[in-house]
Design an enzyme around this catalytic site. Structure first.
Site, mmCIF file in Angstrom:
data_model
loop_
_atom_site.group_PDB
_atom_site.id
_atom_site.type_symbol
_atom_site.label_atom_id
_atom_site.label_comp_id
_atom_site.label_asym_id
_atom_site.label_seq_id
_atom_site.Cartn_x
_atom_site.Cartn_y
_atom_site.Cartn_z
ATOM 1 N N ASP A 165 3.847 -2.543 -2.673
ATOM 2 C CA ASP A 165 3.474 -1.167 -2.984
ATOM 3 C C ASP A 165 2.455 -0.712 -1.930
ATOM 4 O O ASP A 165 1.975 -1.509 -1.116
ATOM 5 C CB ASP A 165 2.926 -1.036 -4.413
HETATM 6 C C1 BGC Z 1 3.184 4.003 -6.024
HETATM 7 C C2 BGC Z 1 4.658 3.739 -5.857
HETATM 8 C C3 BGC Z 1 5.235 4.665 -4.831
HETATM 9 C C4 BGC Z 1 4.489 4.501 -3.543
HETATM 10 C C5 BGC Z 1 5.019 5.378 -2.441
HETATM 11 C C6 BGC Z 1 2.476 4.001 -4.693
HETATM 12 O O1 BGC Z 1 1.143 4.403 -4.822
HETATM 13 O O2 BGC Z 1 2.625 3.031 -6.877
HETATM 14 O O3 BGC Z 1 5.302 3.893 -7.098
HETATM 15 O O4 BGC Z 1 6.597 4.392 -4.675
HETATM 16 O O5 BGC Z 1 3.134 4.826 -3.768
HETATM 17 O O6 BGC Z 1 4.741 6.692 -2.645
#
Ligand code: BGC
Length: 750
Positions: free
Chosen positions: A297
């Site tokens: 993530d």
């Molecule tokens: C979130 C994800 C997301 C990613 C990209 C992260 O902060 O937890 O769910 O896909 O950002 O935007």
């Protein structure tokens, strides 16, 4: 050799020759097998063979653009990085035109011309925005959910994108956590089916088609169990609970063929998910056989320092690549440290090759090597985005996601004879809020508000006026008097209350999950006028609306409905669509009851209605145990009666029959829910668990006999040694229109 489009075609031609050779020499093999396995592997082997270590590491780097901000961000020159071969994938970039330009830099200005993979959080639609996933799940309509994902894939793939960070399959029992808006609620069985529907919808039957995209199941794992519902907080979960309730939706997505998987921010048993070798290698790869690629993530690799398991980013990168994460999202930890780690002998280049192979494989499956610009289709943008069919599907999905929570004296539907309608409240005419969080490329100005939807439907025969009354989250009550006046002058009042769209989703935890600001007071003042009043709620999580439930004649939960919110809600309010949604998360009476969920354990001292005054039981001094609205709950404009339940064991099958009758005066759909309780086990079992459902249309005055079939496997559960077995014994089968009001029968299953 892979440098330009023209040259890569030559390369492909060579492989076609290999393909025909293999085809002739092994005529027993299926054509497609030869093409993807032999030809693909040879292609990837050769490509990896030509890559320098730096080029390999570049493929593992996922970089954010500034078109959408979804985390800590500082601008970099993306095209420059691409030309330097330091980027394998890009997120948060928009439009076919921009993507084509960046792709061109990768394909034409780098040594090997490896195409970039472009991704975005396409969570509930791309331009046509559908209800938030929590809302969609309340439809219990898997075909419709699949269709929304299909449309999102068609739209986004025309506009340059190949990869979505969806479905989010985190089971959660805590409405304080804002990200419950993104999932399918608290139930694992439903969560699995919804996860599969999303994967089917995004990826279709053919990942190489130009109108399908790769899905990414997230956040692996147990992110929804954050302590106290506080975003990014620690998770402390037993393996038994993890296996029984939190992991199955991931497994379901994998079995449905999901192409990629994202790790979670949280820790599990003291090891952050992103560096959790047990989770990412032993379980995901070895046990489950997942062969797609994994991505961290957003900066979760770098965050290992804050977790306190890595002294610096270099050690974090080492832990994470060893744990099995293939791609680094926006942390540049791999970019900056993997080479040095190889040189220091801390990791092998082979480890990097394994990750690169999976990334290249994904790009190949998507057909990016055949045509790196296949998703940039400016012509398709004109016809495949927000077309009439897509908007009609969006409108239908809004109506199907609404849940009727209360409807005293048939307050709803609104009679078509009503001449004046007052919409009062801060959410009555707010375009931006309709899209909820994660609105991708959705345009607030194109969203239909409740007021616009009501005017579209009734504007020619009734006056529709909106007054704000108060802001969503502000102590100012100065607008009350005027709002009350408007209510007095109108035949029917709609109170449009709730949260802002951004008050749920990521980084949006709340400790008080009641209506924010002075909205309760506004509701009280308006309802006191005695006018027929229905509350229309907009929110991304279950709210504590106990007070509102006491005073409001009718309450319709609409979540955040997206582009067609107002039209779909108007369909329900006027009875053109008879509401059929059912809650997929329990609504607590107060935040003190959280976590609260229907499939809880019984405890050794369960409450006993026959001994209400006995103190030493599992209960509160100041609140009942049961929720305001249970899981599976939702009313219709008609009523349904359940009887004639029979349960029979015939060989391998447990056959359940029930008669469901529409006893009201309107045709309607009902979500018939099947729950089972395992009375005695070697370990404790929940009071009931959803094991099946059918959404059926029953005409007024008619009945339908419904049958469900279960097997012993459906009743198996995880044991402390993490094996999953069925235990014979006494079970109770419940069938009903929600998890509380059911007909039931006991049965012995050997
Ligand atoms: C979130 C994800 C997301 C990613 C990209 C992260 O902060 O937890 O769910 O896909 O950002 O935007």
């Amino acid at each position: 050799m892979f440098k330009s489009r023209k040259q890569s075609l030559n390369k492909i031609q060579i492989f076609f020759l290999i393909f025909f050779f293999l085809e002739i020499s092994n005529s027993c093999k299926q054509k497609s097998e030869v093409s993807t396995n032999s030809n693909g592997d040879a292609f990837i082997d050769e490509l990896i063979g030509q890559m320098t270590l730096e080029e390999k590491i570049g493929q593992l780097n996922l970089v954010a653009s500034s078109d959408f901000i979804t985390g800590d961000f500082s601008a970099t020159d993306i095209s420059k990085k691409v030309r330097e071969g330091k980027v394998g994938a890009i997120l948060n970039i928009r439009s076919a035109e921009r993507i084509r330009t960046v792709q061109q830099a990768a394909v034409e200005e780098t040594r090997l011309g490896i195409p970039i993979l472009f991704g975005l959080d396409i969570i509930h639609g791309y331009k046509t925005i559908f209800p938030i996933p929590l809302g969609l799940s309340c439809s219990f309509d898997l075909d419709m959910i699949e269709k929304t994902a299909r449309i999102a894939a068609v739209e986004s793939s025309a506009d340059g994108l190949a990869w979505t960070y969806s479905p989010m399959v985190d089971v959660s029992r805590d409405p304080r956590w804002g990200r419950v808006a993104e999932g399918a609620g608290e139930d694992t069985y439903l969560g699995c089916l919804v996860a599969e529907a999303y994967v089917r919808g995004y990826q279709g039957d053919d990942q190489s088609a130009n109108n399908t995209i790769m899905a990414c199941v997230k956040h692996f794992a147990a992110y929804g169990d954050a302590e106290a519902g506080r975003e990014y907080n620690t998770v402390d979960i037993s393996k038994l609970t993890l296996f029984e309730y939190y992991l199955p939706p991931f497994k379901a997505a994998i079995d449905a063929g999901v192409g990629s998987l994202m790790t979670a921010f949280n820790e599990i048993s003291g090891v952050p998910a992103t560096s959790n070798k047990w989770l990412l290698r032993d379980l995901l790869r070895e046990q489950w056989g997942f062969d797609g690629f994994t991505v961290s993530d957003y900066t979760s690799i770098n965050e290992l320092e804050n977790h306190g398991v890595a002294a610096d980013t270099s050690q974090a990168a080492e832990l994470v690549i060893k744990a099995g994460v293939d791609m680094d999202m926006q942390g540049s930890a791999y970019l900056h440290y993997l080479k040095q780690l190889v040189e220091e002998g801390k990791i092998t280049e082979d480890l990097i090759d394994q990750a690169v192979r999976r990334v290249i494989e994904a790009k190949m499956k998507l057909g990016l090597f055949d045509d790196p610009y296949k998703y940039c289709d400016e012509e398709r943008v004109k016809i495949d985005i927000m077309n009439a069919e897509q908007l009609a599907a969006a409108r239908e999905s809004v109506a199907k996601s609404c849940v009727l929570l209360k409807n005293q004296n048939h307050t709803l539907p609104i009679s078509k004879d009503v001449k004046s309608i007052a919409i009062i409240g801060p959410l009555g005419n707010s375009k931006k809020d309709m899209l909820g969080n994660w609105m991708a490329a959705g345009e607030p100005k194109k969203a239909v508000t409740l007021m616009e939807g009501m005017i579209n439907k009734a504007g020619s025969c009734a006056s529709v006026k909106w007054m704000e009354g108060c802001k969503v989250n502000d102590p100012d009550k100065s607008g009350f008097a005027e709002a009350v006046n408007l209510a007095r002058q109108s035949d029917f009042v709609i109170l449009a209350l709730g949260e802002h769209g951004w008050m749920s989703g990521e980084a949006a935890s709340r400790t008080d999950i009641g209506l924010p600001g002075v909205q309760n007071n506004l509701a009280e003042a308006v309802i006191k006028t005695g006018k027929p009043t229905a509350v229309v709620l907009f929110n991304g999580r279950p709210l504590t609306i106990t007070k509102l439930d006491e005073i409001a004649p009718a309450i319709l939960e609409t979540w955040f409905g997206g582009t067609q919110a107002g039209n779909g809600i108007a369909d329900v309010l006027f009875g053109d669509y008879n509401p059929s949604g059912k809650l997929t998360m329990t609504f607590p009476r107060s935040v003190g009851q959280v976590p609260i969920y229907y499939n809880h354990k019984n405890t050794g001292r369960p409450i006993n209605p026959e001994r209400p005054d006995f103190k030493y039981l599992s209960k509160y001094l100041d609140s009942p145990n049961d929720p305001l609205y249970p899981f599976g709950y939702g009313l219709s404009y008609t009523t349904f009666k359940y009887d004639g339940l029979s349960v029979e064991v015939e060989g391998d099958q447990i056959n359940i029959r029930v008669k469901v009758s529409n006893t009201g005066d309107m045709d309607g759909e009902e979500v018939v829910q099947l729950y089972v309780q395992d009375n005695i086990g070697t370990i404790t079992r929940p009071v009931k668990e959803l094991k099946g459902f059918q959404k059926v249309m029953i005409k007024k005055g008619e009945s339908r006999i419904l049958t469900f079939t279960l097997t012993r496997d459906d009743l198996a559960f995880y044991h402390p040694d993490l094996t999953k077995n069925f235990e014979p014994g006494e079970f109770v089968v419940y069938v009903g229109g929600n998890s509380k009001d059911t007909v039931s029968e006991k049965i012995i299953i050997e």
